[in-house]
Design a protein around this motif. Structure first.
Motif, PDB file in Angstrom:
ATOM      1  N   GLU A  20       0.819  -1.208   0.000  1.00  0.00           N
ATOM      2  CA  GLU A  20       0.000   0.000   0.000  1.00  0.00           C
ATOM      3  C   GLU A  20       0.854   1.260   0.000  1.00  0.00           C
ATOM      4  O   GLU A  20       0.601   2.208  -0.755  1.00  0.00           O
ATOM      5  N   GLY A  21       1.894   1.260   0.845  1.00  0.00           N
ATOM      6  CA  GLY A  21       2.790   2.413   0.888  1.00  0.00           C
ATOM      7  C   GLY A  21       3.546   2.602  -0.403  1.00  0.00           C
ATOM      8  O   GLY A  21       3.697   3.727  -0.898  1.00  0.00           O
ATOM      9  N   LEU A  22       4.025   1.501  -0.982  1.00  0.00           N
ATOM     10  CA  LEU A  22       4.739   1.592  -2.253  1.00  0.00           C
ATOM     11  C   LEU A  22       3.820   2.099  -3.363  1.00  0.00           C
ATOM     12  O   LEU A  22       4.223   2.927  -4.192  1.00  0.00           O
ATOM     13  N   ASP A  45       3.507   5.799  -2.937  1.00  0.00           N
ATOM     14  CA  ASP A  45       4.752   6.493  -3.283  1.00  0.00           C
ATOM     15  C   ASP A  45       4.988   6.515  -4.795  1.00  0.00           C
ATOM     16  O   ASP A  45       5.513   7.501  -5.330  1.00  0.00           O
ATOM     17  N   LEU A  46       4.622   5.442  -5.456  1.00  0.00           N
ATOM     18  CA  LEU A  46       4.891   5.306  -6.888  1.00  0.00           C
ATOM     19  C   LEU A  46       3.774   5.866  -7.768  1.00  0.00           C
ATOM     20  O   LEU A  46       3.947   5.989  -8.975  1.00  0.00           O
ATOM     21  N   GLY A  47       2.633   6.169  -7.173  1.00  0.00           N
ATOM     22  CA  GLY A  47       1.502   6.635  -7.970  1.00  0.00           C
ATOM     23  C   GLY A  47       0.824   5.527  -8.746  1.00  0.00           C
ATOM     24  O   GLY A  47       0.301   5.746  -9.845  1.00  0.00           O
ATOM     25  N   VAL A  48       0.785   4.322  -8.168  1.00  0.00           N
ATOM     26  CA  VAL A  48       0.136   3.182  -8.813  1.00  0.00           C
ATOM     27  C   VAL A  48      -1.374   3.296  -8.612  1.00  0.00           C
ATOM     28  O   VAL A  48      -1.857   3.385  -7.480  1.00  0.00           O
ATOM     29  N   THR A  49      -2.122   3.279  -9.686  1.00  0.00           N
ATOM     30  CA  THR A  49      -3.575   3.466  -9.597  1.00  0.00           C
ATOM     31  C   THR A  49      -4.346   2.161  -9.491  1.00  0.00           C
ATOM     32  O   THR A  49      -5.538   2.174  -9.176  1.00  0.00           O
TER      33      THR A  49
END
Length: 434
Positions: A97-99, A102-106
């Motif tokens: 969830e944090g990654l 941070d990465l802007g994964v939708t």
């Protein structure tokens, strides 16, 4: 006064350890394999290392071109079986969830999960609609024939991600530190090691994708993370490690989002449907598509074929299984029976060691050589944890986040052959011993 002295000693001890770590950490790391596992390793090394560490991701075709571009992306924190892999389930789930933020994964989201038995009428669906708990997570598109339906998770410890997006976002964020090179690894070059019976990795050999002559990449560390094709490393390390592996090649399908309809976010794990030979796993995605695997009719690919690159370039779906999956799903969904249209059909392989445990750790006798492979059907779900664990091992010399002992890459290697047979000294064959 005593406390000040102790504090000072601790401070200087920490500084000394930090300097020692910086001096001994590898400066040129090559990660073989551009799927979600290999990219997670490269990403975590980039996160944990200094500016002077160079990272190359050596990928034979394109990042996320195999299972990471065709997998479902489901994860479950509490679905471990109490085996050594339990920690991988938990750590990776907590990291995702944090990654993703941070990465802007939708494509990351938590979602509930239902168990659905195949049926010949709508009694199961009708009963679920009357249940206070089930009715809140029953998707509108589950409106066909089903028998028993019960919850497997309410969305607190089950989630999904589209793995290809995750891979590409990691590479985008670390583009200044991770260089992607397209080519197929063919071996390693070594120099004399620190011990009497060891050698040290000095370069990685590869065949460029658009070239005809073998090339090399400078490397003082190599992490082999190429999914089922990682078993080729047996040859690269001259038999120092044996990596029994079987590739299980399976078909999956993706449904388009029905025009004008929202697709509810509930995953399904379905029972065996003997009419079609399926045990469907159904994952609706945030973009409105529905991914389905568990189609049955898988092919089993031998280690010898994998070492020769079987299905690395082309891995086609089985048409008979596509039709079976369509029919099985449309039995459960009147909506998709009426208006459903397939977006794509595909196939990929999952890498399976004999004991269903991954290979994670050092290659015996080869300083700077590591394996991270064989994660079976959980490779996507475990990726952040495996990346973190391998980065710690490569950069710090030991892993503090996961106990890697059960995953020893040499566990199937006869003790007399571990690192001591047919190895090389300064790139020259030296036979059994030196």
């Amino acid at each position: 006064m005593r406390s000040q002295i102790c504090s000072g000693l601790i401070f200087f001890s920490t500084i000394r350890a930090t300097i020692s770590l910086a001096m001994n950490s590898p400066k040129n790391v090559v990660v073989v394999g551009g799927g979600i596992q290999g990219t997670s390793v490269a990403y975590q090394i980039a996160q944990q290392s200094g500016e002077d560490t160079n990272i190359v991701l050596l990928e034979s075709k394109a990042p996320a071109s195999a299972a990471s571009g065709k997998g479902g992306g489901f994860m479950a924190r509490s679905w471990g079986d109490g085996s050594p892999t339990q920690r991988l389930h938990e750590l990776a789930f907590d990291m995702y969830e944090g990654l993703a933020n941070d990465l802007g994964v939708t494509s990351y989201r938590k979602l509930p999960v239902l168990s659905v038995g195949p049926g010949t009428n709508k009694k199961g669906v009708d009963k679920a609609k009357r249940d206070k708990t089930l009715s809140t997570i029953l998707p509108d598109w589950l409106d066909g024939n089903a028998s028993q339906i019960y919850p497997m998770g309410l969305g607190d410890d089950t989630a999904q991600i589209t793995p290809a997006e995750f891979v590409n976002k990691m590479l985008e964020q670390k583009s200044e530190k991770i260089k992607v090179v397209l080519g197929t690894c063919t071996g390693v070059e070594t120099s004399e090691g620190s011990g009497e019976d060891t050698c040290t990795v000095s370069a990685v050999k590869y065949m460029p994708r658009d070239g005809t002559e073998e090339a090399t990449l400078p490397a003082d560390a190599i992490v082999v993370s190429a999914g089922p094709w990682s078993c080729a490393a047996e040859q690269w390390f001259d038999g120092a490690v044996q990596l029994p592996m079987e590739g299980i090649k399976s078909t999956s399908i993706v449904w388009k989002k029905p025009e004008g309809k929202e697709v509810d976010a509930t995953a399904l794990f379905c029972g065996e449907d003997n009419r079609f030979g399926t045990h469907l796993e159904v994952y609706p995605r945030p973009d409105g598509t529905i991914y389905i695997c568990g189609i049955g009719g898988s092919d089993y690919i031998s280690k010898e074929d994998l070492q020769n690159g079987a299905f690395r370039e082309v891995c086609e779906a089985k048409e008979t299984r596509v039709e079976a999956a369509k029919s099985a799903f449309q039995e459960m969904s009147s909506t998709y029976k009426a208006v459903g249209e397939l977006d794509r059909v595909q196939s990929c392989m999952r890498p399976c060691p004999p004991d269903a445990l991954p290979y994670m750790g050092r290659v015996p006798g080869f300083e700077g050589a590591y394996i991270n492979a064989g994660h079976n059907c959980w490779g996507i779900a475990w990726a952040p944890a495996c990346g973190k664990a391998m980065a710690e091992l490569v950069l710090q010399g030991e892993c503090s986040s996961v106990n890697l002992a059960p995953f020893d890459p040499a566990r199937f290697t006869p003790s007399q052959g571990r690192g001591g047979r047919g190895r090389k000294k300064r790139g020259a064959n030296v036979g059994e011993q030196w």
